[in-house]
Design a protein around this motif. Structure first.
Motif, PDB file in Angstrom:
ATOM      1  N   ALA A 120     -75.396 160.012 -46.413  1.00 26.75           N
ATOM      2  CA  ALA A 120     -75.836 158.636 -46.610  1.00 26.75           C
ATOM      3  C   ALA A 120     -74.751 157.642 -46.213  1.00 26.75           C
ATOM      4  N   TRP A 121     -75.199 156.541 -45.605  1.00 22.32           N
ATOM      5  CA  TRP A 121     -74.331 155.439 -45.207  1.00 22.32           C
ATOM      6  C   TRP A 121     -74.825 154.167 -45.888  1.00 22.32           C
ATOM      7  N   TRP A 122     -73.940 153.485 -46.600  1.00 17.90           N
ATOM      8  CA  TRP A 122     -74.277 152.284 -47.354  1.00 17.90           C
ATOM      9  C   TRP A 122     -73.864 151.048 -46.555  1.00 17.90           C
ATOM     10  N   ARG A 123     -74.744 150.036 -46.546  1.00 14.73           N
ATOM     11  CA  ARG A 123     -74.402 148.781 -45.866  1.00 14.73           C
ATOM     12  C   ARG A 123     -74.843 147.615 -46.735  1.00 14.73           C
ATOM     13  N   TRP A 124     -73.904 146.738 -47.060  1.00 11.40           N
ATOM     14  CA  TRP A 124     -74.255 145.530 -47.808  1.00 11.40           C
ATOM     15  C   TRP A 124     -74.987 144.560 -46.893  1.00 11.40           C
ATOM     16  N   THR A 125     -76.057 143.967 -47.391  1.00 10.29           N
ATOM     17  CA  THR A 125     -76.829 142.980 -46.612  1.00 10.29           C
ATOM     18  C   THR A 125     -76.801 141.598 -47.238  1.00 10.29           C
ATOM     19  N   ASP A 126     -76.529 141.514 -48.548  1.00  8.15           N
ATOM     20  CA  ASP A 126     -76.543 140.216 -49.241  1.00  8.15           C
ATOM     21  C   ASP A 126     -75.823 140.373 -50.573  1.00  8.15           C
ATOM     22  N   LYS A 127     -74.508 140.448 -50.523  1.00 11.10           N
ATOM     23  CA  LYS A 127     -73.728 140.728 -51.725  1.00 11.10           C
ATOM     24  C   LYS A 127     -73.205 139.430 -52.319  1.00 11.10           C
ATOM     25  N   ARG A 128     -73.743 139.066 -53.509  1.00  8.15           N
ATOM     26  CA  ARG A 128     -73.303 137.868 -54.217  1.00  8.15           C
ATOM     27  C   ARG A 128     -73.154 138.185 -55.703  1.00  8.15           C
ATOM     28  N   PRO A 129     -72.122 138.999 -56.026  1.00  7.25           N
ATOM     29  CA  PRO A 129     -71.949 139.398 -57.426  1.00  7.25           C
ATOM     30  C   PRO A 129     -71.600 138.175 -58.292  1.00  7.25           C
TER      31      PRO A 129
END
Length: 344
Positions: free
Chosen positions: A131-140
């Motif tokens: 699996a490969w993870w990609r952030w698309t809209d990270k606003r913690p």
């Protein structure tokens, strides 16, 4: 949304065994958003690199809903549910997304590239997702948008690929996006409206309660039946139609459209690829129509494959659309019987 090829990894169609991935027990059910322990598929995960993982999963030999076909082929929706659980697990376990956040699915795609590798054998199947993870809209800390791209392998053989994109929202952000404050009335309305469903064998299911389709107003229109008491499709309370419920409706209609009336007992086609786009929340208290936009064999393929395009609508609102491909089932080649040495 179109399927995207995962980045990196082996190019020879083989995933080498990696140490450390365990299959002895499942992960905690809360980390994959399941109420029933029996519905947890993910067993473990290891970090291979930055945003790169290996996720272990055990697929049951049989399942009340996601059961194998008559040729012992694994249900392709087991792959879809494993992708969903893998994304949710990595979000909580590795990236620290709070367990209280609400996950909303945007799109999912999967393809079975080697159906023979997914034949059910004498023990539960050990499936691995690279699996490969990609952030698309990270606003913690309020919003986490991400896509997971995976490559499926069983016994060292690559046999599928897929992806899922979601956004995880805190309660305040979810209420703003959702725009509905209460679901009590919605649930009561949904439970009161259960039409006569299509017979289970016509949609490829074993039990009558697993059918989610009812006839619509025309030959190209069907109604999605929402049974909130279904223990698997509605494993826990929700205020909208889950992605996997929509996917099950599209799959069952695909089965209905691609099988001849004389061959219900022995399926001649199987689902090999799906691209699902979720465009709006599916409300529980509104009738959902599934409309056939295209249903035709791809004559360029040998043997012919079926290409289906289906839309899900509530009123005039398009809530989801699905493109899928169904391929003829190739029965497993019989094994040669062992030599009877005592008779020679």
């Amino acid at each position: 949304m179109r399927y995207r090829q995962p980045r990196g990894g082996a190019s020879d169609g083989v995933v080498r065994q990696r140490p450390g991935l365990a299959f002895q027990r499942t992960v905690s059910r809360r980390f994959v958003h399941r109420a029933a322990v029996a519905e947890v598929l993910v067993t473990d995960a290891v970090v291979l690199g930055d945003d790169h993982f290996l996720v272990g999963s055990q697929w049951p030999r049989d399942h009340a809903l996601y059961h194998p076909d008559v040729h012992r082929g694994s249900d392709p929706l087991l792959f879809a549910e494993t992708i969903r659980q893998a994304l949710v697990y990595l979000a909580h376990w590795h990236y620290g997304v709070p367990l209280t956040h609400r996950f909303v699915g945007y799109d999912m795609a999967f393809e079975i590239t080697n159906p023979d590798a997914l034949r059910v054998g004498g023990e539960p199947m050990r499936a691995e997702l690279e699996a490969w993870w990609r952030w698309t809209d990270k606003r913690p800390p309020r919003r986490y948008g991400a896509r997971l791209e995976v490559r499926l392998s069983v016994s060292g053989r690559v046999c599928g690929r897929g992806s899922l994109r979601v956004v995880a929202l805190d309660e305040r952000s979810y209420r703003i996006v959702r725009r509905r404050d209460t679901v009590a009335g919605l649930v009561a309305t949904a439970r009161a409206r259960l039409p006569q469903r299509v017979e289970s064998e016509l949609v490829g299911r074993l039990r009558d309660k697993d059918s989610v389709l009812a006839p619509g107003s025309s030959a190209d229109e069907w109604q999605l039946c929402v049974d909130l008491d279904h223990a698997i499709l509605f494993d826990h309370p929700t205020d909208h139609l889950p992605l996997m419920v929509l996917l099950e409706g599209f799959r069952q209609l695909g089965h209905l459209l691609t099988h001849d009336a004389v061959s219900w007992a022995s399926p001649s086609c199987t689902l090999v690829s799906t691209v699902l786009d979720c465009l709006a929340f599916g409300e529980l208290d509104l009738p959902t129509r599934i409309v056939v936009r295209e249903s035709a064999p791809r004559m360029s393929a040998a043997p012919a494959e079926w290409r289906l395009r289906l839309d899900a609508l509530q009123g005039d609102t398009l809530i989801a659309k699905c493109d899928s491909t169904w391929a003829p089932v190739c029965p497993e080649t019989p094994r040669e019987p062992p030599l009877n040495l005592a008779a020679t």
